[in-house]
Scaffold this active site. Structure first.
Site, PDB file in Angstrom:
ATOM      1  N   THR A 212     -14.766  32.551  19.676  1.00  0.00           N
ATOM      2  CA  THR A 212     -14.302  32.514  21.063  1.00  0.00           C
ATOM      3  C   THR A 212     -15.181  31.596  21.919  1.00  0.00           C
ATOM      4  O   THR A 212     -16.372  31.427  21.625  1.00  0.00           O
ATOM      5  CB  THR A 212     -14.340  33.942  21.655  1.00  0.00           C
ATOM      6  OG1 THR A 212     -14.163  33.870  23.066  1.00  0.00           O
ATOM      7  CG2 THR A 212     -15.672  34.655  21.383  1.00  0.00           C
ATOM      8  N   ASP A 213     -14.608  31.093  22.990  1.00  0.00           N
ATOM      9  CA  ASP A 213     -15.414  30.276  23.919  1.00  0.00           C
ATOM     10  C   ASP A 213     -16.476  31.117  24.629  1.00  0.00           C
ATOM     11  O   ASP A 213     -17.406  30.568  25.227  1.00  0.00           O
ATOM     12  CB  ASP A 213     -14.513  29.559  24.945  1.00  0.00           C
ATOM     13  CG  ASP A 213     -13.704  30.492  25.827  1.00  0.00           C
ATOM     14  OD1 ASP A 213     -13.768  31.719  25.647  1.00  0.00           O
ATOM     15  OD2 ASP A 213     -12.987  29.970  26.716  1.00  0.00           O
ATOM     16  N   GLU A 214     -16.328  32.465  24.587  1.00  0.00           N
ATOM     17  CA  GLU A 214     -17.302  33.314  25.290  1.00  0.00           C
ATOM     18  C   GLU A 214     -18.700  33.210  24.685  1.00  0.00           C
ATOM     19  O   GLU A 214     -19.675  33.602  25.331  1.00  0.00           O
ATOM     20  CB  GLU A 214     -16.832  34.775  25.295  1.00  0.00           C
ATOM     21  CG  GLU A 214     -15.545  34.950  26.072  1.00  0.00           C
ATOM     22  CD  GLU A 214     -15.275  36.365  26.541  1.00  0.00           C
ATOM     23  OE1 GLU A 214     -16.193  37.197  26.554  1.00  0.00           O
ATOM     24  OE2 GLU A 214     -14.109  36.629  26.883  1.00  0.00           O
TER      25      GLU A 214
ATOM     26  N   TYR B 166     -19.729  42.127  23.674  1.00  0.00           N
ATOM     27  CA  TYR B 166     -18.676  41.477  22.876  1.00  0.00           C
ATOM     28  C   TYR B 166     -19.072  40.048  22.502  1.00  0.00           C
ATOM     29  O   TYR B 166     -19.073  39.671  21.326  1.00  0.00           O
ATOM     30  CB  TYR B 166     -17.350  41.471  23.645  1.00  0.00           C
ATOM     31  CG  TYR B 166     -16.339  40.484  23.094  1.00  0.00           C
ATOM     32  CD1 TYR B 166     -15.721  40.718  21.869  1.00  0.00           C
ATOM     33  CD2 TYR B 166     -16.024  39.303  23.767  1.00  0.00           C
ATOM     34  CE1 TYR B 166     -14.810  39.800  21.341  1.00  0.00           C
ATOM     35  CE2 TYR B 166     -15.122  38.383  23.254  1.00  0.00           C
ATOM     36  CZ  TYR B 166     -14.518  38.634  22.040  1.00  0.00           C
ATOM     37  OH  TYR B 166     -13.619  37.735  21.513  1.00  0.00           O
TER      38      TYR B 166
ATOM     39  N   LYS C  46     -19.895  38.286  18.811  1.00  0.00           N
ATOM     40  CA  LYS C  46     -19.148  37.148  18.254  1.00  0.00           C
ATOM     41  C   LYS C  46     -20.100  35.983  17.947  1.00  0.00           C
ATOM     42  O   LYS C  46     -19.957  35.297  16.931  1.00  0.00           O
ATOM     43  CB  LYS C  46     -18.048  36.697  19.227  1.00  0.00           C
ATOM     44  CG  LYS C  46     -16.919  37.695  19.427  1.00  0.00           C
ATOM     45  CD  LYS C  46     -16.054  37.918  18.189  1.00  0.00           C
ATOM     46  CE  LYS C  46     -15.209  36.739  17.825  1.00  0.00           C
ATOM     47  NZ  LYS C  46     -14.289  37.050  16.682  1.00  0.00           N
TER      48      LYS C  46
HETATM   49  P1  NAD Z   1      -6.789  42.330  19.137  1.00  0.00           P
HETATM   50  O1  NAD Z   1      -7.754  43.322  19.697  1.00  0.00           O
HETATM   51  O2  NAD Z   1      -5.427  42.229  19.710  1.00  0.00           O
HETATM   52  O3  NAD Z   1      -6.620  42.586  17.560  1.00  0.00           O
HETATM   53  C1  NAD Z   1      -7.691  42.872  16.736  1.00  0.00           C
HETATM   54  C2  NAD Z   1      -7.144  43.353  15.399  1.00  0.00           C
HETATM   55  O4  NAD Z   1      -8.271  43.594  14.521  1.00  0.00           O
HETATM   56  C3  NAD Z   1      -6.366  44.675  15.477  1.00  0.00           C
HETATM   57  O5  NAD Z   1      -5.211  44.605  14.682  1.00  0.00           O
HETATM   58  C4  NAD Z   1      -7.335  45.700  14.913  1.00  0.00           C
HETATM   59  O6  NAD Z   1      -6.697  46.826  14.285  1.00  0.00           O
HETATM   60  C5  NAD Z   1      -8.106  44.861  13.894  1.00  0.00           C
HETATM   61  N1  NAD Z   1      -9.441  45.398  13.606  1.00  0.00           N
HETATM   62  C6  NAD Z   1     -10.376  45.813  14.500  1.00  0.00           C
HETATM   63  N2  NAD Z   1     -11.464  46.263  13.845  1.00  0.00           N
HETATM   64  C7  NAD Z   1     -11.218  46.100  12.516  1.00  0.00           C
HETATM   65  C8  NAD Z   1     -11.963  46.360  11.347  1.00  0.00           C
HETATM   66  N3  NAD Z   1     -13.193  46.904  11.415  1.00  0.00           N
HETATM   67  N4  NAD Z   1     -11.433  46.062  10.158  1.00  0.00           N
HETATM   68  C9  NAD Z   1     -10.187  45.524  10.068  1.00  0.00           C
HETATM   69  N5  NAD Z   1      -9.417  45.287  11.147  1.00  0.00           N
HETATM   70  C10 NAD Z   1      -9.934  45.551  12.364  1.00  0.00           C
HETATM   71  O7  NAD Z   1      -7.560  40.944  19.212  1.00  0.00           O
HETATM   72  P2  NAD Z   1      -6.984  39.460  19.455  1.00  0.00           P
HETATM   73  O8  NAD Z   1      -6.923  39.208  20.910  1.00  0.00           O
HETATM   74  O9  NAD Z   1      -5.802  39.239  18.601  1.00  0.00           O
HETATM   75  O10 NAD Z   1      -8.206  38.590  18.893  1.00  0.00           O
HETATM   76  C11 NAD Z   1      -8.251  38.199  17.521  1.00  0.00           C
HETATM   77  C12 NAD Z   1      -9.487  37.363  17.278  1.00  0.00           C
HETATM   78  O11 NAD Z   1      -9.467  36.225  18.136  1.00  0.00           O
HETATM   79  C13 NAD Z   1     -10.784  38.107  17.618  1.00  0.00           C
HETATM   80  O12 NAD Z   1     -11.731  37.759  16.655  1.00  0.00           O
HETATM   81  C14 NAD Z   1     -11.180  37.567  18.989  1.00  0.00           C
HETATM   82  O13 NAD Z   1     -12.576  37.597  19.135  1.00  0.00           O
HETATM   83  C15 NAD Z   1     -10.662  36.150  18.904  1.00  0.00           C
HETATM   84  N6  NAD Z   1     -10.268  35.506  20.169  1.00  0.00           N
HETATM   85  C16 NAD Z   1      -9.417  36.129  21.027  1.00  0.00           C
HETATM   86  C17 NAD Z   1      -9.001  35.457  22.185  1.00  0.00           C
HETATM   87  C18 NAD Z   1      -8.033  36.092  23.157  1.00  0.00           C
HETATM   88  O14 NAD Z   1      -7.817  35.532  24.225  1.00  0.00           O
HETATM   89  N7  NAD Z   1      -7.416  37.220  22.844  1.00  0.00           N
HETATM   90  C19 NAD Z   1      -9.474  34.165  22.445  1.00  0.00           C
HETATM   91  C20 NAD Z   1     -10.376  33.569  21.545  1.00  0.00           C
HETATM   92  C21 NAD Z   1     -10.748  34.242  20.396  1.00  0.00           C
HETATM   93  O1  DAU Z   2     -12.131  33.509  26.380  1.00  0.00           O
HETATM   94  C1  DAU Z   2     -11.683  34.150  25.240  1.00  0.00           C
HETATM   95  C2  DAU Z   2     -11.724  35.646  25.428  1.00  0.00           C
HETATM   96  O2  DAU Z   2     -10.678  35.985  26.320  1.00  0.00           O
HETATM   97  C3  DAU Z   2     -11.596  36.412  24.115  1.00  0.00           C
HETATM   98  O3  DAU Z   2     -12.712  36.141  23.322  1.00  0.00           O
HETATM   99  C4  DAU Z   2     -11.491  37.922  24.372  1.00  0.00           C
HETATM  100  O4  DAU Z   2     -11.244  38.600  23.155  1.00  0.00           O
HETATM  101  C5  DAU Z   2     -10.337  38.159  25.321  1.00  0.00           C
HETATM  102  O5  DAU Z   2     -10.235  39.539  25.622  1.00  0.00           O
HETATM  103  C6  DAU Z   2     -10.507  37.350  26.603  1.00  0.00           C
HETATM  104  O6  DAU Z   2     -11.648  37.844  27.370  1.00  0.00           O
HETATM  105  P1  DAU Z   2     -11.596  37.971  28.964  1.00  0.00           P
HETATM  106  O7  DAU Z   2     -12.624  38.935  29.365  1.00  0.00           O
HETATM  107  O8  DAU Z   2     -11.597  36.636  29.608  1.00  0.00           O
HETATM  108  O9  DAU Z   2     -10.088  38.566  29.112  1.00  0.00           O
HETATM  109  P2  DAU Z   2      -9.504  39.763  30.011  1.00  0.00           P
HETATM  110  O10 DAU Z   2      -8.016  39.699  29.862  1.00  0.00           O
HETATM  111  O11 DAU Z   2     -10.174  41.048  29.759  1.00  0.00           O
HETATM  112  O12 DAU Z   2      -9.878  39.300  31.495  1.00  0.00           O
HETATM  113  C7  DAU Z   2      -9.490  38.031  31.993  1.00  0.00           C
HETATM  114  C8  DAU Z   2     -10.070  37.904  33.391  1.00  0.00           C
HETATM  115  O13 DAU Z   2      -9.397  38.832  34.260  1.00  0.00           O
HETATM  116  C9  DAU Z   2     -11.558  38.248  33.486  1.00  0.00           C
HETATM  117  O14 DAU Z   2     -12.158  37.391  34.452  1.00  0.00           O
HETATM  118  C10 DAU Z   2     -11.569  39.686  34.009  1.00  0.00           C
HETATM  119  C11 DAU Z   2     -10.318  39.760  34.869  1.00  0.00           C
HETATM  120  N1  DAU Z   2      -9.621  41.082  34.919  1.00  0.00           N
HETATM  121  C12 DAU Z   2      -9.318  41.686  33.744  1.00  0.00           C
HETATM  122  C13 DAU Z   2      -8.672  42.900  33.731  1.00  0.00           C
HETATM  123  C14 DAU Z   2      -8.342  43.589  32.428  1.00  0.00           C
HETATM  124  C15 DAU Z   2      -9.266  41.632  36.138  1.00  0.00           C
HETATM  125  O15 DAU Z   2      -9.535  41.066  37.218  1.00  0.00           O
HETATM  126  N2  DAU Z   2      -8.629  42.841  36.131  1.00  0.00           N
HETATM  127  C16 DAU Z   2      -8.334  43.521  34.978  1.00  0.00           C
HETATM  128  O16 DAU Z   2      -7.781  44.645  35.054  1.00  0.00           O
END
Ligand code: NAD
Ligand code: DAU
Length: 338
Positions: free
Chosen positions: A124-126, A152, A156
């Site tokens: 992730t970019d985080e 988190y 990562k």
């Molecule tokens: P998500 O939370 O929707 O899904 C995570 C999945 O992993 C779920 O199906 C869960 O059951 C499974 N899981 C959790 N713990 C596990 C374990 N111990 N063993 C096996 N399976 C397990 O997450 P997402 O948003 O789809 O993110 C997927 C990947 O992409 C993550 O690695 C996250 O860090 C990365 N990522 C997410 C975003 C975003 O914006 N959502 C952006 C950049 C990177």
């Molecule tokens: O940048 C990539 C990341 O993006 C991934 O690595 C993470 O898995 C993914 O969850 C996401 O992280 P963020 O923290 O950026 O996403 P989130 O949707 O939780 O929040 C987006 C922004 O919105 C953040 O600045 C917090 C704000 N927010 C979030 C929630 C849930 C609110 O203001 N209100 C809310 O209720």
């Protein structure tokens, strides 16, 4: 080719499975623990495809993972499995360390023991921390130092370091991608965009953290899937690739856009106590993946957000079931009296 997709019952992993099944005839095994974020209903259409198989397992369970590798002999492993929600990591860091760090190390050990052609870590970019709001000229490149803010992102970044160490020391053929915020179908309702869509549909308050000035760089999930596919098939071993499409938006603007699409009033917006350690701005420089692999995003934010809102309107059964379960307790814990 046989590909293990860990975390494939979650948001991005499931979209990736559908992308692969649509474009290739490789065998796909989804390996997922089915935590609160994993949902087999999301994979209902994948189960109809003879090239698809599901195995329930925890990536941090060494015995189970070694057995799966011994039985299945995968060519490629793509690790999406993670605890992914920053707010939950602030409440309970340990689970994030177990899944995101130990889980990745177990997968790497399995790759070392059984041999694979490719391991890809979905990062992730985080891991780069955040950028100031008053320097729009700054972007995260692959050379930006790791500098994490939440349990988190620290978990990562630790996983990324392990992948790089295994690549160098044991010659594991690994790549890493670091993507910005995704949005689209099957996004779990705890995250900003689905949470705001669902609350607005119920005329519930929309809880914006702080002043809503924080900026995220949004990428439509299918563009992320296409990028990962390219990296796995054509990317250079040992490399990190940033993924993002220059779609920066302030949180408040994202929320207002959703309200506008749904024809709801901005009076629903409620400013609530900020997230602890809240990252200000994320912004990816995707020059490397564009130049080396020819990847560019296909969906801009204005189109993608309309498609996403439509998806939530047309798939009520999917999210209604989620928000009627344990999610209710989560929501009360995180938002009541915030
Ligand atoms: P998500 O939370 O929707 O899904 C995570 C999945 O992993 C779920 O199906 C869960 O059951 C499974 N899981 C959790 N713990 C596990 C374990 N111990 N063993 C096996 N399976 C397990 O997450 P997402 O948003 O789809 O993110 C997927 C990947 O992409 C993550 O690695 C996250 O860090 C990365 N990522 C997410 C975003 C975003 O914006 N959502 C952006 C950049 C990177
Ligand atoms: O940048 C990539 C990341 O993006 C991934 O690595 C993470 O898995 C993914 O969850 C996401 O992280 P963020 O923290 O950026 O996403 P989130 O949707 O939780 O929040 C987006 C922004 O919105 C953040 O600045 C917090 C704000 N927010 C979030 C929630 C849930 C609110 O203001 N209100 C809310 O209720």
């Amino acid at each position: 080719m046989k590909i293990i997709v860990t975390g494939g019952a979650g948001f991005i992993g499931s979209n990736f499975i559908y992308y692969e099944l649509k474009n290739y005839s490789d065998e796909i095994i989804c390996l997922d623990k089915l935590t609160y974020a994993g949902n087999l209903e999301t994979l209902a259409d994948a189960f109809k495809n003879p090239n698809f198989k599901f195995i329930r397992a925890d990536i941090s369970d060494r015995k189970a993972i070694y057995k799966i590798f011994a039985d299945e002999k995968p060519d490629v492993v793509i690790n999406f499995a993670a605890e992914s929600h920053v707010d939950r990591s602030i409440e309970d860091p340990e689970l994030f360390l177990r899944t995101n760090i130990i889980g990745t190390s177990v997968l790497l050990d399995a790759c070392k023991k059984f041999g694979i052609k490719r391991f890809h870590q979905v990062s992730t970019d985080e891991v780069y921390g955040d950028l100031p709001l008053d320097r729009p000229d700054l972007f995260f490149t692959e050379q930006t130092n790791l500098h994490t803010s939440s349990p988190y992102s620290a978990s990562k970044a630790s996983a990324d370091l392990l992948v790089q160490a295994y690549q160098r020391t044991y010659k594991i053929p690994a790549t890493i991608s670091r993507c910005s915020n995704n949005y689209g179908a099957y996004h779990f309702p705890e995250k900003l965009i689905p949470l705001m869509i669902i609350n607005a549909l119920h005329d519930k308050k929309l809880p914006v953290y702080g002043t809503g000035e924080n900026v995220r760089d949004w990428l439509y999930v299918e563009d992320h899937c296409a990028a990962i596919d390219l990296i796995v098939r054509r990317g250079k071993i040992g490399e990190v690739y940033n993924i993002g499409g220059h779609n920066e938006r302030k949180n408040l603007d994202v929320v207002k856009t959703i309200l506008k699409i749904l024809g709801k009033s901005e009076d629903l917006i409620e400013f609530v106590t900020d997230r602890k350690g809240h990252d200000k701005r994320y912004a990816i420089d995707p020059t490397k993946i564009k130049n080396e692999l020819g990847w560019t995003p296909q969906t801009n934010f204005d189109d993608g957000i309309k498609k996403t809102v439509t998806w939530y309107l047309e798939n009520r059964a999917w999210w209604e079931k989620i928000i009627s379960g344990e999610y209710k307790d989560y929501y009360a814990k995180m938002y009541d009296n915030r």
